[in-house]
Scaffold this motif. Structure first.
Motif, PDB file in Angstrom:
ATOM      1  N   VAL A  47     -29.747  35.513   8.002  1.00 22.09           N
ATOM      2  CA  VAL A  47     -29.621  36.627   9.074  1.00 22.09           C
ATOM      3  C   VAL A  47     -27.845  36.962   8.905  1.00 22.09           C
ATOM      4  N   HIS A  48     -26.993  35.955   9.333  1.00 27.09           N
ATOM      5  CA  HIS A  48     -25.649  36.275   9.285  1.00 27.09           C
ATOM      6  C   HIS A  48     -24.944  35.911   8.284  1.00 27.09           C
ATOM      7  N   TRP A  49     -25.454  34.813   7.434  1.00 32.20           N
ATOM      8  CA  TRP A  49     -24.774  34.339   6.463  1.00 32.20           C
ATOM      9  C   TRP A  49     -25.796  33.990   5.180  1.00 32.20           C
ATOM     10  N   ARG A  50     -25.283  33.880   4.116  1.00 30.51           N
ATOM     11  CA  ARG A  50     -26.167  33.569   2.886  1.00 30.51           C
ATOM     12  C   ARG A  50     -25.407  32.964   1.812  1.00 30.51           C
ATOM     13  N   ARG A  51     -25.781  32.326   0.755  1.00 32.94           N
ATOM     14  CA  ARG A  51     -25.167  31.954  -0.390  1.00 32.94           C
ATOM     15  C   ARG A  51     -25.034  32.993  -1.272  1.00 32.94           C
TER      16      ARG A  51
END
Length: 85
Positions: A47-51
């Motif tokens: 949602v807020h972060w990903r790789r």
């Protein structure tokens, strides 16, 4: 610099993801603070972060608009949530 902040804000408007350095600049916090907030659960994966790539060593990318919203909601509810060790 002001140009970087403007670029970061522009990127968020089109839904792009920013690296920790650019997000920290836009939100005026350190990269370490972003990491602490992520580990504390303020920023949710997907949602807020990903790789950047699907592997554990890949850099983390953050969504500026969603992260800014999460910070606003957290401070409105309980300001101590943002003060992690």
């Amino acid at each position: 610099s002001l140009r970087k902040v403007n670029d970061a804000a522009e990127a968020a408007q089109v839904g792009e993801w920013l690296d920790a350095r650019d997000l920290g600049t836009a939100l005026k916090v350190s990269e370490r603070t972003l990491c602490r907030w992520r580990k504390a659960g303020l920023f949710k994966p997907g949602v807020h972060w990903r790789r950047k790539f699907p592997c554990a060593n890949s850099p983390v990318l953050y969504h500026l608009g969603r992260c800014n919203e999460a910070m606003s909601e957290a401070t409105a509810r309980s300001p101590h949530l943002l003060e992690t060790d």
